[in-house]
Design a protein around this motif. Structure first.
Motif, mmCIF file in Angstrom:
data_model
loop_
_atom_site.group_PDB
_atom_site.id
_atom_site.type_symbol
_atom_site.label_atom_id
_atom_site.label_comp_id
_atom_site.label_asym_id
_atom_site.label_seq_id
_atom_site.Cartn_x
_atom_site.Cartn_y
_atom_site.Cartn_z
ATOM 1 N N ILE A 44 17.602 -18.297 21.361
ATOM 2 C CA ILE A 44 17.533 -18.843 19.999
ATOM 3 C C ILE A 44 18.724 -19.766 19.749
ATOM 4 O O ILE A 44 18.575 -20.891 19.266
ATOM 5 N N ASP A 45 19.931 -19.290 20.087
ATOM 6 C CA ASP A 45 21.137 -20.095 19.887
ATOM 7 C C ASP A 45 21.059 -21.408 20.654
ATOM 8 O O ASP A 45 21.371 -22.480 20.128
ATOM 9 N N THR A 46 20.658 -21.323 21.912
ATOM 10 C CA THR A 46 20.620 -22.504 22.776
ATOM 11 C C THR A 46 19.629 -23.539 22.252
ATOM 12 O O THR A 46 19.951 -24.736 22.153
ATOM 13 N N LEU A 47 18.437 -23.105 21.907
ATOM 14 C CA LEU A 47 17.401 -24.015 21.427
ATOM 15 C C LEU A 47 17.796 -24.655 20.099
ATOM 16 O O LEU A 47 17.649 -25.864 19.904
ATOM 17 N N CYS A 48 18.324 -23.851 19.192
ATOM 18 C CA CYS A 48 18.682 -24.347 17.865
ATOM 19 C C CYS A 48 19.807 -25.378 17.953
ATOM 20 O O CYS A 48 19.726 -26.460 17.365
ATOM 21 N N TRP A 86 30.975 -29.165 12.589
ATOM 22 C CA TRP A 86 29.783 -28.414 12.191
ATOM 23 C C TRP A 86 29.997 -26.946 12.548
ATOM 24 O O TRP A 86 30.416 -26.622 13.656
ATOM 25 N N LEU A 87 29.665 -26.056 11.614
ATOM 26 C CA LEU A 87 29.650 -24.625 11.876
ATOM 27 C C LEU A 87 28.199 -24.177 11.755
ATOM 28 O O LEU A 87 27.598 -24.265 10.674
ATOM 29 N N CYS A 88 27.638 -23.734 12.872
ATOM 30 C CA CYS A 88 26.207 -23.460 12.944
ATOM 31 C C CYS A 88 25.946 -21.978 13.164
ATOM 32 O O CYS A 88 26.408 -21.403 14.145
ATOM 33 N N ASP A 89 25.233 -21.360 12.233
ATOM 34 C CA ASP A 89 24.679 -20.026 12.450
ATOM 35 C C ASP A 89 23.233 -20.275 12.863
ATOM 36 O O ASP A 89 22.357 -20.458 12.018
ATOM 37 N N ALA A 90 23.009 -20.323 14.180
ATOM 38 C CA ALA A 90 21.728 -20.813 14.697
ATOM 39 C C ALA A 90 20.544 -20.177 13.989
ATOM 40 O O ALA A 90 19.595 -20.862 13.599
ATOM 41 N N MET A 91 20.562 -18.874 13.836
ATOM 42 C CA MET A 91 19.541 -18.219 13.037
ATOM 43 C C MET A 91 20.160 -17.003 12.364
ATOM 44 O O MET A 91 20.473 -16.012 13.015
ATOM 45 N N ASP A 92 20.347 -17.083 11.069
ATOM 46 C CA ASP A 92 20.808 -15.934 10.298
ATOM 47 C C ASP A 92 19.604 -15.021 10.105
ATOM 48 O O ASP A 92 18.557 -15.447 9.628
ATOM 49 N N GLY A 93 19.752 -13.767 10.495
ATOM 50 C CA GLY A 93 18.608 -12.869 10.458
ATOM 51 C C GLY A 93 17.773 -12.925 11.723
ATOM 52 O O GLY A 93 16.576 -12.637 11.694
#
Length: 266
Positions: A44-48, A86-93
């Protein structure tokens, strides 16, 4: 450093990757081992991150990227020394996403000078895009956000959250338990929903009346607390002091509601 940014390009980039995840929602099996869980979270992190970097590289060619790792307690105590990133929370939840449950979002924040300058939270399931820019208000799908104006605690919805830091030797579990008891004793409705940033955006939208958390969770908070603040909410610590980056608790609500909460005797 330009003060004006191309907001539609940022929103489109976040919407694109969020909708990509939506297409695959519930299409994969729920992870049944730690190895499966960690692999799917990494994917998920990598794709986002790859999608966002590609779509924003032309508009922000020199802006570096940081992943908001909420498991890294120490890194959350201070912002990066870089002026802009940029601060990225790739997917919260992401856990909800993998468990095939609602309550997952794409969160992205542009940090300038050690504080959030622009933030966006996209909920693909609800097709709701929350965003805020410093000093210019907070919005959802183009409409300005408005805080709750309730006065009766009996009809207020309060939420509590907790992070991933070690709670074994610092009395955090006891503190969290005491706070939850205080909410249950005084508020009509008490919930724990999951995606921290979205809950804070919901405070800005008047859907949640009060948010509180008793431990350090800067990366999970930062996108949502900016949206709540720009909607007019107070951003405090749990004991009522002004919140700053690295504070080890968070209390967010409209001023009259934070005053009511802080006046309650433990």
């Amino acid at each position: 450093m330009q003060n004006e940014i191309n907001i539609p390009i940022i929103l489109d980039a976040v919407r694109k990757i969020g909708n990509s995840f939506l297409k695959d929602y519930k299409q994969n099996s729920i992870p049944q081992s730690m190895n499966e869980l960690l692999k799917q979270l990494e994917d998920i992190d990598t794709l986002c991150l790859a999608s966002l970097k590609e779509d924003l590289s032309l508009e922000f060619p020199n802006t570096p990227w940081h992943i908001g790792d909420e498991f890294d307690t120490d890194s959350q105590r201070n912002p990066s020394q870089e002026y802009e990133y940029w601060l990225c929370d790739a997917m919260d939840g992401a856990i909800q996403y993998l468990q095939q449950m609602p309550g997952w979002t794409i969160n992205l924040v542009l940090i300038r000078g050690g504080k959030p300058f622009f933030s966006v939270i996209y909920d693909p399931l609800a097709n709701e895009m929350f965003w805020a820019k410093e000093g210019e208000g907070a919005f959802m799908n183009g409409n300005a956000l408005k805080l709750s104006f309730k006065t009766d605690l009996a009809i207020m919805l309060a939420v509590f959250e907790y992070g991933h830091q070690d709670k074994s030797n610092n009395n955090l579990n006891e503190k969290i338990g005491s706070t939850v008891s205080k909410l249950l004793d005084n508020f009509g409705i008490v919930r724990n929903y999951g995606p921290h940033g979205l809950q804070l955006a919901y405070v800005g939208a008047g859907r949640i009346d009060l948010f509180i958390q008793e431990d350090l969770d800067t990366y999970n908070w930062i996108a949502g607390l900016m949206i709540a603040r720009e909607a007019g909410a107070e951003i405090l610590t749990a004991d009522g002091n002004p919140w700053k980056w690295g504070s080890e608790s968070l209390l967010v609500a409209g001023k009259s509601i934070t005053e009511k909460y802080l006046s309650i005797k433990s």
